[in-house]
Design an enzyme around this catalytic site. Sequence first.
Site, PDB file in Angstrom:
ATOM      1  N   GLY A  36       3.650 -11.062   2.129  1.00 56.65           N
ATOM      2  CA  GLY A  36       4.591 -11.201   3.233  1.00 56.65           C
ATOM      3  C   GLY A  36       4.941  -9.858   3.839  1.00 56.65           C
ATOM      4  CB  SER A 106      -0.996  -9.196   1.175  1.00 59.66           C
ATOM      5  OG  SER A 106      -0.820  -8.790   2.516  1.00 59.66           O
ATOM      6  CD1 TRP A 107       5.656  -8.064  -0.235  1.00 62.67           C
ATOM      7  CD2 TRP A 107       5.708  -5.992   0.625  1.00 62.67           C
ATOM      8  NE1 TRP A 107       6.801  -7.437  -0.699  1.00 62.67           N
ATOM      9  CE2 TRP A 107       6.852  -6.160  -0.194  1.00 62.67           C
ATOM     10  CE3 TRP A 107       5.516  -4.766   1.273  1.00 62.67           C
ATOM     11  CZ2 TRP A 107       7.798  -5.169  -0.380  1.00 62.67           C
ATOM     12  CZ3 TRP A 107       6.465  -3.769   1.083  1.00 62.67           C
ATOM     13  CH2 TRP A 107       7.593  -3.973   0.263  1.00 62.67           C
ATOM     14  CG  ASP A 257      -7.826  -7.250   5.204  1.00 61.49           C
ATOM     15  OD1 ASP A 257      -7.232  -7.386   6.282  1.00 61.49           O
ATOM     16  OD2 ASP A 257      -7.278  -7.398   4.083  1.00 61.49           O
ATOM     17  CG  HIS A 285      -5.334 -10.218   4.730  1.00 61.41           C
ATOM     18  ND1 HIS A 285      -5.095  -8.996   4.131  1.00 61.41           N
ATOM     19  CD2 HIS A 285      -4.173 -10.932   4.577  1.00 61.41           C
ATOM     20  CE1 HIS A 285      -3.863  -8.971   3.643  1.00 61.41           C
ATOM     21  NE2 HIS A 285      -3.283 -10.126   3.891  1.00 61.41           N
TER      22      HIS A 285
END
Length: 304
Positions: A36, A106-107, A257, A285
């Site tokens: 996120g 990711s985050w 990505d 991604h």
Amino acid sequence: MEPYEHGMLDVGDGNQVYWETVGDPGGKPAVFLHGGPGAPSQGARKALGPGFRLVVLHQRGCGRSTPHASDPAADMSVNTTEHLIADLEKLREHLGVEKWLVYAGSWGTTLAVAYAQRHPGRVSEMVLIAVTLASERELDWLYGGVSRFFPEAWARFSAHVGDAPDVVRAYSDLMESPDRQVREQAAAEWCRWEDAVLSLEDFGQPDVFSGRPDDDVIALVRIITHYYARKGFVGDLLGGAGKLAGIPAALVHGRRDLSCPADTAYALARAWPDAELTIVDDSGHKGSPAFREAIEAAVRRFSP
């Protein structure tokens, strides 16, 4: 993979963080850090195979944690990376875990690296998927540089905030509006841009960010813009890679990505002797079958 234990942990500042555990109660401890920021994944429960005691939590302000960031009264000043790191430590202590494997995407990889640099003795291994360190260089790319591939999408995204010089900060300001319609419109435009950046990928659903329930979309975008308008509340995580020495890690990244270019994962792996990077050529991604195989291989490497 239904949870056999779950609860709400009081982490202070009026926040309650939702957590659950799945897998083997006597297995190897692990924790899943979602992306996120602000996007809990239902697939988290299946991230690791048999033999793991996997802890899944919803970071402050999203999912089942309270207060929910879709509520304009939720205080975002107590939602920072420092708070999330402290929450992880409180949860680890609450569950009686000495050390755990950190699995993140990711985050979540930004949070994982920040956490491991702060508490290296609490991390046994790391599996990092779609690596990003929320550096100024990366954020300038995602909310600016990559627009060269999507000029018409960028024009719409930027126009919604009057072509403000700091687009992310401008969206963050809109997400603090007491007017729900303003927040909904800003969230929709933000998600449209995020999906445009991922639109050239061959695998995964077409709209990753769009299509969630309204409150979840508003919370997601409010949290993302809050964090990224402030550079993720992190410093130079790449420069601090030496603090990770002795922690074995598997990094998996898609060469295609566009949201998180592979050079960050490559640089991190070079600065971290105990990290092994796998770049999957056909993946972006959102992943691919080969990407999933690489992740499974990484997990097997650390399986009990």
